[in-house]
Structure formats: structure tokens, C-alpha cells
Design a protein around this motif. Structure first.
Motif, PDB file in Angstrom:
ATOM      1  N   THR A  40     -24.644 111.998  88.384  1.00 26.84           N
ATOM      2  CA  THR A  40     -23.845 113.218  88.404  1.00 26.84           C
ATOM      3  C   THR A  40     -22.498 112.981  87.740  1.00 26.84           C
ATOM      4  N   ASN A  41     -21.850 111.869  88.045  1.00 30.89           N
ATOM      5  CA  ASN A  41     -20.538 111.573  87.458  1.00 30.89           C
ATOM      6  C   ASN A  41     -20.614 111.506  85.936  1.00 30.89           C
ATOM      7  N   ARG A  42     -21.612 110.840  85.416  1.00 32.93           N
ATOM      8  CA  ARG A  42     -21.767 110.716  83.964  1.00 32.93           C
ATOM      9  C   ARG A  42     -22.039 112.089  83.339  1.00 32.93           C
ATOM     10  N   PHE A  43     -22.907 112.864  83.980  1.00 30.30           N
ATOM     11  CA  PHE A  43     -23.234 114.198  83.486  1.00 30.30           C
ATOM     12  C   PHE A  43     -21.983 115.062  83.388  1.00 30.30           C
ATOM     13  N   ILE A  44     -21.181 115.080  84.451  1.00 34.68           N
ATOM     14  CA  ILE A  44     -19.961 115.894  84.476  1.00 34.68           C
ATOM     15  C   ILE A  44     -18.966 115.401  83.429  1.00 34.68           C
ATOM     16  N   LYS A  45     -18.813 114.088  83.315  1.00 35.24           N
ATOM     17  CA  LYS A  45     -17.859 113.522  82.356  1.00 35.24           C
ATOM     18  C   LYS A  45     -18.225 113.899  80.919  1.00 35.24           C
ATOM     19  N   VAL A  46     -19.487 113.743  80.567  1.00 43.48           N
ATOM     20  CA  VAL A  46     -19.917 114.025  79.195  1.00 43.48           C
ATOM     21  C   VAL A  46     -19.813 115.512  78.885  1.00 43.48           C
ATOM     22  N   THR A  47     -20.269 116.365  79.800  1.00 45.42           N
ATOM     23  CA  THR A  47     -20.202 117.803  79.531  1.00 45.42           C
ATOM     24  C   THR A  47     -18.763 118.300  79.475  1.00 45.42           C
ATOM     25  N   THR A  48     -17.899 117.750  80.308  1.00 41.19           N
ATOM     26  CA  THR A  48     -16.485 118.136  80.280  1.00 41.19           C
ATOM     27  C   THR A  48     -15.843 117.738  78.958  1.00 41.19           C
ATOM     28  N   ASN A  49     -16.132 116.536  78.495  1.00 39.73           N
ATOM     29  CA  ASN A  49     -15.583 116.083  77.210  1.00 39.73           C
ATOM     30  C   ASN A  49     -16.087 116.941  76.057  1.00 39.73           C
ATOM     31  N   ARG A  50     -17.355 117.317  76.090  1.00 41.63           N
ATOM     32  CA  ARG A  50     -17.902 118.150  75.010  1.00 41.63           C
ATOM     33  C   ARG A  50     -17.277 119.534  75.011  1.00 41.63           C
ATOM     34  N   ARG A  51     -17.084 120.094  76.196  1.00 41.75           N
ATOM     35  CA  ARG A  51     -16.439 121.411  76.280  1.00 41.75           C
ATOM     36  C   ARG A  51     -15.000 121.328  75.772  1.00 41.75           C
ATOM     37  N   ALA A  52     -14.287 120.262  76.122  1.00 42.31           N
ATOM     38  CA  ALA A  52     -12.907 120.082  75.662  1.00 42.31           C
ATOM     39  C   ALA A  52     -12.860 119.957  74.143  1.00 42.31           C
ATOM     40  N   ASP A  53     -13.809 119.230  73.559  1.00 48.29           N
ATOM     41  CA  ASP A  53     -13.868 119.105  72.100  1.00 48.29           C
ATOM     42  C   ASP A  53     -14.073 120.459  71.444  1.00 48.29           C
ATOM     43  N   LYS A  54     -14.977 121.265  72.008  1.00 47.70           N
ATOM     44  CA  LYS A  54     -15.220 122.597  71.446  1.00 47.70           C
ATOM     45  C   LYS A  54     -13.949 123.449  71.498  1.00 47.70           C
ATOM     46  N   ILE A  55     -13.276 123.418  72.626  1.00 46.12           N
ATOM     47  CA  ILE A  55     -12.044 124.201  72.778  1.00 46.12           C
ATOM     48  C   ILE A  55     -10.983 123.715  71.800  1.00 46.12           C
ATOM     49  N   ASN A  56     -10.854 122.397  71.658  1.00 43.85           N
ATOM     50  CA  ASN A  56      -9.860 121.842  70.734  1.00 43.85           C
ATOM     51  C   ASN A  56     -10.179 122.170  69.283  1.00 43.85           C
ATOM     52  N   ASN A  57     -11.453 122.445  68.997  1.00 45.70           N
ATOM     53  CA  ASN A  57     -11.855 122.779  67.626  1.00 45.70           C
ATOM     54  C   ASN A  57     -11.942 124.277  67.377  1.00 45.70           C
ATOM     55  N   GLY A  58     -11.401 125.080  68.296  1.00 50.81           N
ATOM     56  CA  GLY A  58     -11.280 126.507  68.046  1.00 50.81           C
ATOM     57  C   GLY A  58     -12.220 127.406  68.809  1.00 50.81           C
ATOM     58  N   ASP A  59     -13.195 126.868  69.529  1.00 54.24           N
ATOM     59  CA  ASP A  59     -14.086 127.707  70.333  1.00 54.24           C
ATOM     60  C   ASP A  59     -13.286 128.192  71.544  1.00 54.24           C
ATOM     61  N   THR A  60     -13.125 129.498  71.677  1.00 49.39           N
ATOM     62  CA  THR A  60     -12.228 130.030  72.712  1.00 49.39           C
ATOM     63  C   THR A  60     -12.760 129.915  74.120  1.00 49.39           C
ATOM     64  N   ASN A  61     -14.078 129.898  74.308  1.00 46.47           N
ATOM     65  CA  ASN A  61     -14.584 129.842  75.683  1.00 46.47           C
ATOM     66  C   ASN A  61     -15.132 128.477  76.068  1.00 46.47           C
ATOM     67  N   GLY A  62     -15.436 127.610  75.121  1.00 47.59           N
ATOM     68  CA  GLY A  62     -15.897 126.262  75.427  1.00 47.59           C
ATOM     69  C   GLY A  62     -17.258 126.191  76.066  1.00 47.59           C
ATOM     70  N   SER A  63     -18.041 127.271  75.957  1.00 44.38           N
ATOM     71  CA  SER A  63     -19.364 127.250  76.589  1.00 44.38           C
ATOM     72  C   SER A  63     -20.278 126.288  75.872  1.00 44.38           C
ATOM     73  N   ALA A  64     -21.226 125.778  76.615  1.00 45.45           N
ATOM     74  CA  ALA A  64     -22.145 124.772  76.080  1.00 45.45           C
ATOM     75  C   ALA A  64     -23.110 125.282  75.100  1.00 45.45           C
TER      76      ALA A  64
END
Length: 64
Positions: A40-64
Motif C-alpha cells: 500500500t505504501n509503495r502504491f500511494i507513493k508512486v501514484t502521488t508522485n505521478r499525479r504531482a508530475d502531471k500537475i507540475n506539467n500543466g494538467d490542472t486536475n492531476g487525475s490518473a
């Protein structure tokens, strides 16, 4: 002096029962697909990082 700048933060998150079921379903699917257990910890960490990357690259909602 180096000890002064050492960071050891912990972040705690909580999920509703519905969110936990979705996370468990995703983890079970990933485990079945890869043959390796996904924590669970790894899953949350990876998905959180991916959402943050999307937001930092201009995706306004960061959805998966």
C-alpha cells in the motif's frame, strides 16, 4: 552542524472505506498482473508522485 538540516518528515493519510476498497482492488490487479506483491505504501507513493508530475506539467486536475 549538519544534524541541524536533517529532515525526517512523516506524512499520514487516511482514506474512506470506499477509497480503501478501490486501492485494494488496484493493488490486487497489479499483483495478479506482475506476480509481485504491491504494498500500500509503495502504491500511494508512486501514484502521488505521478499525479504531482502531471500537475507540475500543466494538467490542472492531476487525475490518473
Amino acid at each position: 552542524m549538519g544534524e541541524q538540516y536533517r529532515m525526517s518528515r512523516q506524512q499520514r493519510v487516511s482514506f474512506t472505506e470506499e477509497e480503501s476498497k478501490l486501492i485494494d482492488e488496484a493493488r490486487n490487479l497489479m499483483t495478479a498482473t506482475t506476480g509481485k506483491p504491491v504494498t500500500t505504501n509503495r502504491f500511494i507513493k508512486v501514484t502521488t508522485n505521478r499525479r504531482a508530475d502531471k500537475i507540475n506539467n500543466g494538467d490542472t486536475n492531476g487525475s490518473a
